[in-house]
Motif scaffolding. Sequence first.
Motif, mmCIF file in Angstrom:
data_model
loop_
_atom_site.group_PDB
_atom_site.id
_atom_site.type_symbol
_atom_site.label_atom_id
_atom_site.label_comp_id
_atom_site.label_asym_id
_atom_site.label_seq_id
_atom_site.Cartn_x
_atom_site.Cartn_y
_atom_site.Cartn_z
ATOM 1 N N ILE A 1 44.610 27.865 39.977
ATOM 2 C CA ILE A 1 45.591 28.950 40.033
ATOM 3 C C ILE A 1 45.526 29.775 38.748
ATOM 4 C CG2 ILE A 1 48.057 29.472 40.111
ATOM 5 C CD1 ILE A 1 48.332 27.005 41.942
ATOM 6 N N GLY A 2 45.378 29.096 37.620
ATOM 7 C CA GLY A 2 45.256 29.806 36.353
ATOM 8 C C GLY A 2 43.991 30.643 36.281
ATOM 9 N N GLY B 1 44.425 33.632 38.500
ATOM 10 C CA GLY B 1 45.323 34.569 37.817
ATOM 11 C C GLY B 1 44.608 35.336 36.718
#
Length: 123
Positions: free
Chosen positions: A20-21, A24
Amino acid sequence: MKELGPIWARGKLLTGPRGIGIIGLLLLITLIPRAVVAWKNEIPCPDGAYFLSLAQRLDQPPQELKDQEYTINPFVVFLAWCWKWGWPAWTVGKWFNVIVGTLVVVPLVAWVRRQFNDAVALV
């Protein structure tokens, strides 16, 4: 049994909180140049002027619309809605395109990841 090799070669780089990081960060990397160009350019491209003219024609009565060439898509409807509510359609359309152009990265990364692996998807 423990898998050997770097994490990007095992296909686990884009899973969990780390994934997810990374997604992002990838979105941020694609957003920054688009936002800078949108911020600097006040003049829309010819396609933008065309879509704005189509959005303005949506307010015409149906009798006048049937004689004109007209292609409808969600962007034109969105611009017509913004126009109706009094929002500056040039500005809203420009930033809408920045957001959509940035978010298109997510399905592309997922598709390339399925076809190949995480390392290729991040390139």
